[in-house]
Enzyme design. Structure first.
Site, PDB file in Angstrom:
ATOM      1  N   GLU A 262       8.689  -3.591  -4.061  1.00 12.49           N
ATOM      2  CA  GLU A 262       8.550  -4.988  -3.613  1.00 12.49           C
ATOM      3  C   GLU A 262       7.096  -5.174  -3.222  1.00 12.49           C
ATOM      4  OE1 GLU A 262      10.752  -7.308  -3.657  1.00 12.49           O
ATOM      5  OE2 GLU A 262      12.668  -6.266  -3.781  1.00 12.49           O
ATOM      6  N   CYS A 296       4.622 -12.176   1.784  1.00 10.64           N
ATOM      7  CA  CYS A 296       4.463 -11.886   0.358  1.00 10.64           C
ATOM      8  C   CYS A 296       4.702 -13.159  -0.446  1.00 10.64           C
ATOM      9  CB  CYS A 296       5.420 -10.780  -0.066  1.00 10.64           C
ATOM     10  SG  CYS A 296       7.111 -11.097   0.419  1.00 10.64           S
TER      11      CYS A 296
HETATM   12  P1  NAD Z   1       0.162  -1.718   2.376  1.00 10.56           P
HETATM   13  O1  NAD Z   1       0.290  -1.534   0.907  1.00 10.56           O
HETATM   14  O2  NAD Z   1      -1.164  -1.476   2.991  1.00 10.56           O
HETATM   15  O3  NAD Z   1       1.187  -0.743   3.134  1.00 10.56           O
HETATM   16  C1  NAD Z   1       2.577  -0.859   2.972  1.00 10.56           C
HETATM   17  C2  NAD Z   1       3.244   0.453   3.328  1.00 10.56           C
HETATM   18  O4  NAD Z   1       2.964   1.408   2.294  1.00 10.56           O
HETATM   19  C3  NAD Z   1       2.754   1.088   4.637  1.00 10.56           C
HETATM   20  O5  NAD Z   1       3.845   1.678   5.301  1.00 10.56           O
HETATM   21  C4  NAD Z   1       1.775   2.141   4.143  1.00 10.56           C
HETATM   22  O6  NAD Z   1       1.553   3.183   5.071  1.00 10.56           O
HETATM   23  C5  NAD Z   1       2.508   2.615   2.903  1.00 10.56           C
HETATM   24  N1  NAD Z   1       1.680   3.325   1.901  1.00 10.56           N
HETATM   25  C6  NAD Z   1       0.455   2.999   1.457  1.00 10.56           C
HETATM   26  N2  NAD Z   1       0.040   3.900   0.536  1.00 10.56           N
HETATM   27  C7  NAD Z   1       1.038   4.806   0.391  1.00 10.56           C
HETATM   28  C8  NAD Z   1       1.202   5.983  -0.393  1.00 10.56           C
HETATM   29  N3  NAD Z   1       0.257   6.421  -1.228  1.00 10.56           N
HETATM   30  N4  NAD Z   1       2.359   6.661  -0.284  1.00 10.56           N
HETATM   31  C9  NAD Z   1       3.348   6.223   0.533  1.00 10.56           C
HETATM   32  N5  NAD Z   1       3.228   5.151   1.337  1.00 10.56           N
HETATM   33  C10 NAD Z   1       2.089   4.432   1.255  1.00 10.56           C
HETATM   34  O7  NAD Z   1       0.672  -3.204   2.708  1.00 10.56           O
HETATM   35  P2  NAD Z   1       0.598  -4.007   4.074  1.00 10.56           P
HETATM   36  O8  NAD Z   1      -0.803  -4.438   4.320  1.00 10.56           O
HETATM   37  O9  NAD Z   1       1.343  -3.287   5.141  1.00 10.56           O
HETATM   38  O10 NAD Z   1       1.494  -5.305   3.698  1.00 10.56           O
HETATM   39  C11 NAD Z   1       1.013  -6.397   2.990  1.00 10.56           C
HETATM   40  C12 NAD Z   1       1.367  -6.282   1.519  1.00 10.56           C
HETATM   41  O11 NAD Z   1       2.777  -6.103   1.352  1.00 10.56           O
HETATM   42  C13 NAD Z   1       1.051  -7.568   0.761  1.00 10.56           C
HETATM   43  O12 NAD Z   1       0.533  -7.231  -0.490  1.00 10.56           O
HETATM   44  C14 NAD Z   1       2.399  -8.250   0.635  1.00 10.56           C
HETATM   45  O13 NAD Z   1       2.493  -9.173  -0.419  1.00 10.56           O
HETATM   46  C15 NAD Z   1       3.298  -7.065   0.433  1.00 10.56           C
HETATM   47  N6  NAD Z   1       4.689  -7.372   0.780  1.00 10.56           N
HETATM   48  C16 NAD Z   1       5.581  -7.522  -0.251  1.00 10.56           C
HETATM   49  C17 NAD Z   1       6.896  -7.877   0.021  1.00 10.56           C
HETATM   50  C18 NAD Z   1       7.892  -8.088  -1.086  1.00 10.56           C
HETATM   51  O14 NAD Z   1       9.080  -8.121  -0.788  1.00 10.56           O
HETATM   52  N7  NAD Z   1       7.482  -8.255  -2.325  1.00 10.56           N
HETATM   53  C19 NAD Z   1       7.314  -8.020   1.355  1.00 10.56           C
HETATM   54  C20 NAD Z   1       6.381  -7.827   2.378  1.00 10.56           C
HETATM   55  C21 NAD Z   1       5.065  -7.500   2.064  1.00 10.56           C
END
Ligand code: NAD
Length: 507
Positions: A262, A296
């Site tokens: 997601e 998002c």
């Molecule tokens: P982010 O990608 O920085 O982090 C999200 C999560 O992924 C965190 O828990 C982070 O620690 C983890 N992560 C990052 N790299 C990883 C790796 N290599 N291995 C495992 N885990 C890893 O995102 P953010 O800044 O927390 O959130 C904002 C983003 O999330 C925006 O792009 C938003 O659109 C998206 N988002 C999408 C949805 C959806 O349902 N499509 C919902 C909420 C947020």
């Protein structure tokens, strides 16, 4: 006031971030403060989990799965029902904590907890409906059917902006499906995760099922990477940026696990000359500035017919000028802070790029002179070729682009790599149908006469293309947390073969 809330949710000055069948008292990761984005001040500290804690927690989740999967699904639903009750009892406190840690306004903080409650209720009903099909067999006296079995321990990685609802989308379904979960929350929002873990621990312990839900708050580089590489986890459900999704998809794909992704969106709304502009205005503003542009599904591109563009931009500018921006727990506030200083810098850099690429900032786009990470939401006159408008900047910037024909508008909308949410405002049926047709919106979510954000849990939520293709929460999303088995029973005394194949062995 906040100290009381933290206390009632079982939080103290220093909190363990790792819990298997019970809390690990001194996890090996770093001590990390969690900050209030409205003041920039620390709320409390978390001792993060490290790789060894992750391993311990996951061992528990693997062991508990072996017995949890044999508990009848309606009984599993009963445990989830009690979690829903515990969430109801703590809705105000937990909503307040969501606001404190993410900066989203109080109504949205409470709304997020309501979403968890809705998910629990939905999952309870589902616990009696995890049914498969019976399919007509071509062979006489044969019965063919599908059954669904629990899949295994599921890794759930969540983003900062929905720190608890997205966990519930996954964990409530996984639990009734017979799976255990290991939750890695965003390092920006570990306190809400610990508070939720405290609540579910209380329920699971009193019901006799500790360890069904586990937690390991940690950094992406150690806990996150350990999780996605771990062959004990047949499913990784990951929510976050496209950058994170590419990495998770690649690593999980390499071990042939399942990845439910997601990811980021770049959502657009089309406004046609036949739109009800009063309604469109309300839908646009909520979608563009709600949660300070940190959903998002936030509306990032407004594609307006050239004949109504000036009027709509004028009305939007007026509304933007009167938005109350400030303390998220003040009931009159509509726009709270961004999550961090880095997010503020990211917004300012995006606006610089927009100007350099030919855009004009019509209003907003400034940092507010007060503590915390406050900005004024921006409207930018843009053109479809602007590279920055095709990226997701996680902040309240609305790019307004004009169009002449509906086909052009749909092409502009679909002309980005992401495919999460989309909308059209029109009172003309043929335009709405064109938008929803096979050659219309290419997104996972398509709305008519409402904005791009604010989905209900009953539908399958998610997006196409670089948004990752995952579907969570409602509809038949539960199937991803189970393994499907196609079964055939021969009730006769003959052995007919499929496709009429003959294979007569000598008697
Ligand atoms: P982010 O990608 O920085 O982090 C999200 C999560 O992924 C965190 O828990 C982070 O620690 C983890 N992560 C990052 N790299 C990883 C790796 N290599 N291995 C495992 N885990 C890893 O995102 P953010 O800044 O927390 O959130 C904002 C983003 O999330 C925006 O792009 C938003 O659109 C998206 N988002 C999408 C949805 C959806 O349902 N499509 C919902 C909420 C947020």
């Amino acid at each position: 006031m906040f100290d009381d809330v933290l206390h009632r949710l079982g939080l103290s000055d220093v909190n363990s971030g790792a819990c298997g069948r019970g809390w690990i008292s001194w996890p090996s990761g770093e001590m990390r403060p969690s900050f209030n984005p409205a003041t920039g001040e620390p709320i409390a500290r978390v001792l993060m989990g490290g790789p060894e804690d992750y391993d311990r927690v996951t061992n528990d989740a693997v062991e508990v799965f072996a017995s949890w999967r044999t508990v009848p699904a309606p009984r599993r639903g009963e445990v989830v029902r009690k979690i829903g009750l515990a969430l109801r009892e703590n809705k105000d406190d937990l909503g307040m904590l969501v606001t404190l840690e993410t900066g989203k306004i109080l109504d949205e903080g409470r709304g997020e907890v309501q979403e968890m409650i809705d998910m629990a209720d939905f999952a309870v009903g589902l616990s009696r409906q995890l049914h498969g099909l019976t399919i007509a067999s071509e062979r006489p006296d044969h019965r063919m059917f599908e059954q669904w079995h629990p899949l295994g321990p599921v890794g759930v990685i969540t983003a900062f902006n929905f720190p608890v609802a997205v966990w519930a989308w996954n964990a409530m379904l996984a639990a009734v499906c017979g799976d255990t979960t290991i939750w890695k929350p965003s390092p920006e929002t570990p306190l809400t995760a610990i508070a939720v873990q405290n609540l579910v621990n209380r329920v699971c312990e009193s019901e006799g099922y500790p360890g069904v839900f586990t937690l390991c708050a940690g950094e992406a580089a150690d806990v996150g990477e350990a999780m996605i590489h771990d062959p004990r986890l047949p499913l990784i459900s990951a929510t976050g940026s496209c950058r994170m999704g590419w990495r998770v998809g690649e690593v999980v794909g390499r071990r042939l696990g399942r990845a439910l992704l997601e990811l980021g969106g770049n959502n657009a709304a089309i406004v046609t000359p036949d739109a009800n502009l009063d309604l469109a205005l309300r839908g646009i503003v909520f979608a563009a500035v709600g949660t300070a542009g940190q959903r998002c599904t936030t509306l990032r591109r407004l594609i307006v017919h050239e004949s109504i563009a000036e009027e709509l931009i004028g009305r939007l500018t007026q509304v933007y000028a009167s938005l109350s921006i400030g303390d998220p727990w003040d009931e009159s506030t509509l726009v709270g802070p961004l999550i961090s200083e880095a997010a503020v810098v990211g917004m300012m850099e995006a606006l610089d790029q927009a100007r350099a690429q030919g855009g004009t900032v019509v209003c907003g786009g400034t940092r507010l002179p007060r503590p915390g990470h406050f900005v004024s939401p921006a409207i930018v006159r843009a053109h479809p070729g602007m590279a920055i408008a095709r990226e997701e900047t996680f902040a309240p910037i609305l790019y307004v682009i004009t169009y002449r024909t509906l086909d052009d508008a749909i092409a502009i909308q679909n002309g980005v790599t992401q495919g999460l949410s989309s909308a059209i405002f029109t009172d003309r049926l043929s335009e709405a149908e064109r938008f929803l047709s096979v050659t219309g919106s290419d997104c996972g979510l398509a709305n008519v006469n409402l904005g791009t954000s604010g989905a209900e849990i009953g539908g399958a939520f998610g997006g196409e293309k670089a948004t990752g293709g995952g579907r969570e929460s409602g509809s038949d999303a539960w199937k991803q947390y189970m393994r499907r088995q196609t079964c055939v029973v021969n009730g006769g005394s003959d052995l007919p073969l499929a496709q009429g194949v003959r294979f007569d062995i000598p008697s």
